[in-house]
Design an enzyme around this catalytic site. Structure first.
Site, mmCIF file in Angstrom:
data_model
loop_
_atom_site.group_PDB
_atom_site.id
_atom_site.type_symbol
_atom_site.label_atom_id
_atom_site.label_comp_id
_atom_site.label_asym_id
_atom_site.label_seq_id
_atom_site.Cartn_x
_atom_site.Cartn_y
_atom_site.Cartn_z
ATOM 1 C CG ASP A 164 14.174 -25.225 -75.083
ATOM 2 O OD1 ASP A 164 13.689 -25.942 -75.975
ATOM 3 O OD2 ASP A 164 15.219 -24.545 -75.247
ATOM 4 C CG ASP A 189 10.879 -29.315 -75.598
ATOM 5 O OD1 ASP A 189 9.854 -29.685 -76.196
ATOM 6 O OD2 ASP A 189 11.552 -28.337 -75.970
ATOM 7 C CG ASP A 193 13.842 -30.814 -80.167
ATOM 8 O OD1 ASP A 193 13.265 -31.920 -80.265
ATOM 9 O OD2 ASP A 193 13.294 -29.799 -79.710
ATOM 10 N NE ARG A 244 6.493 -32.121 -82.067
ATOM 11 C CZ ARG A 244 6.805 -30.959 -81.525
ATOM 12 N NH1 ARG A 244 8.002 -30.808 -80.962
ATOM 13 N NH2 ARG A 244 5.960 -29.954 -81.534
#
Length: 376
Positions: A164, A189, A193, A244
Site C-alpha cells: 500500500d 502500489d 491514489d 490506470r
C-alpha cells in the site's frame, strides 16, 4: 466533434466549445516552468500552454491551477520554511515542515535524495516547492490525509517499497490539491491514489514511468461517498506505464492534452458510475491496442452492477490504437467541465505538443523565483 486517427494535426483550441461563449483562459502565450531557452523554443513552436506566469514570483503558483484544483492556495499566506538537510525527520527536515499546523511555503536549500522510512503526512495549507533544487523522495511517499489547500511542485518520487505504498496518497476527505511538474516512477502500489471522498484536485505537467498501477481514482465499490470526487489531469506524459491512466470509480475526471503511450493493459478505465471526459489527448498503443476499458462493478447501495461512461472529444489514436468506446455506455451521461470551471487551456494536437509532453513534463531544472510580499 469526433475522433481522429493517423498523423498529427495542428489547430489551437483555447477552451471547451459547448455552452455559452466565454473568454479564453488567462495562460495562452507559451510554457512556464522552463529555462528562457526552452520558453523561447516552445513559443516558436506556436504552442499555447498554461501557467506562463506562475514562476515569476515564489508564490505565483497559489490559486493558479486549471481545473478542479484551481482554488488551491497551498501555503500562500504563511512564512517560508527552508529545508536545510536531507534527513527523514528533525529540525530543518521536510517532515518537520509538513507537520506544522500553520500555513508554510516549503522550499529547499539542498539537493539530493530523502529516504522516507514512513509515510510523510502533509498538513493543510502547505506548498512543497522543489524549484531551484533536485529533490528525490524514495522509500515511502507523501500522505495527504484530511487536509486541504496543498500544492506539490517539481519533485521526483522513485522507489517506494512496501504494501500500500503510493508516491502520493490522497485520502480520506482531502480537497483543494494541486500536483504540478512531478516525476513519479517505480512504487510498489500506486503513483498517485485519490480515494475516500477526496476531491477538487488537479494533476498537471507530470511524468509517469516504470510502473504498473499508475493512478487510481475512487477506492472500491463499497465507498459510495466517492461520488463527490472531481479531478482534472492535463498536460501529463504517461510513458510506458502499464495501466490506470487513470482507473476511475464514481468520480468525475477531465483529461486533456495528455500523452499516453505503450500501455501494458489499457490506457483509461471507467468503472462503477464514473464519468470521464477525454479531450484532445494522444493515445499511442504498443502491443495492447485498445485505449479505453470498461469494468462493471456494483455500488454498495445499488441493486445492479454497472460500469462508467467515457466521452472522447478530438482525441488522437495513433499506431493502430483502437478507442474501444462502447456504444452501450452513452457519452450523454458524462459531465460537461464548463459546468464547474469556465476556462482551461486546450492545445489542438500536433507533433510540437507531443514533443513538449515528452521532454518538458515532470521535474524541471528551473530556478526558484524570488519571494515577494502578497498584496492585500
Amino acid at each position: 466533434m469526433g475522433n481522429h486517427h493517423g498523423r498529427y494535426f495542428h489547430h489551437r483550441k483555447h477552451h471547451q466549445q459547448q455552452g455559452p461563449p466565454f473568454p479564453g483562459p488567462p495562460y495562452m502565450y507559451g510554457p512556464s516552468g522552463h529555462s528562457a531557452t526552452q520558453q523561447t523554443k516552445n513559443t516558436e513552436m506556436g504552442l499555447n500552454l498554461p501557467y506562463v506566469n506562475v514562476d515569476s514570483t515564489l508564490r505565483g503558483l497559489a490559486g493558479q491551477a486549471e481545473g478542479f484544483g484551481g482554488s488551491s492556495i497551498g501555503g500562500r499566506d504563511g512564512h517560508v520554511y527552508q529545508v536545510v538537510n536531507l534527513n527523514d525527520d528533525g529540525p530543518g527536515s521536510l517532515r518537520d515542515g509538513c507537520r506544522q499546523k500553520e500555513p508554510l511555503w516549503i522550499v529547499f536549500e539542498v539537493s539530493g535524495t530523502i529516504e522516507l522510512r514512513s509515510y510523510l503526512t502533509v498538513s493543510s495549507f502547505k506548498t512543497i516547492d522543489g524549484r531551484g533544487q533536485k529533490i528525490k523522495l524514495t522509500g515511502k511517499g507523501l500522505r495527504l490525509k484530511e487536509c486541504e489547500h496543498v500544492i506539490i511542485c517539481n519533485l521526483e518520487f522513485e522507489g517506494g517499497r512496501g504494501p500500500d505504498v503510493d508516491g502520493i496518497q490522497i485520502k480520506p476527505k482531502s480537497r483543494h490539491i494541486w500536483i504540478d511538474r512531478c516525476s513519479l516512477s517505480d512504487y510498489d502500489d500506486g503513483l498517485i491514489d485519490i480515494t475516500r471522498e477526496s476531491t477538487d484536485i488537479t494533476v498537471s505537467r507530470c511524468h509517469f514511468s516504470k510502473h504498473d498501477k499508475t493512478m487510481l481514482i475512487g477506492a472500491d465499490p463499497s465507498n459510495c461517498g466517492d461520488r463527490c470526487i472531481r479531478v482534472t489531469i492535463h498536460h501529463c506524459f504517461f510513458d510506458g506505464t502499464r495501466q490506470r491512466h487513470p482507473r476511475v470509480r464514481f468520480g468525475k475526471v477531465h483529461l486533456y492534452n495528455n500523452y499516453t503511450r505503450n500501455w501494458g493493459i489499457y490506457a483509461v478505465c471507467a468503472s462503477v458510475e464514473s464519468q470521464i471526459y477525454s479531450q484532445c489527448n494522444i493515445y499511442e498503443a504498443g502491443q495492447k491496442k485498445v485505449a479505453f476499458k470498461y469494468l462493471t462493478e456494483k455500488a454498495a447501495d445499488k441493486e445492479e452492477a454497472c460500469s462508467g461512461s467515457i466521452k472522447s472529444e478530438d482525441d488522437l489514436f495513433v499506431c493502430g490504437t483502437q478507442a474501444g468506446l462502447l456504444s452501450t455506455c452513452s457519452d450523454n451521461n458524462v459531465f460537461n467541465p464548463f459546468e464547474f470551471y469556465r476556462t482551461w487551456t486546450v492545445e489542438r494536437l500536433s507533433d510540437d505538443l507531443k514533443h513538449y509532453l515528452q521532454h518538458c513534463t515532470g521535474w524541471q531544472c528551473i530556478p526558484r523565483p524570488n519571494d515577494q510580499p502578497v498584496s492585500c
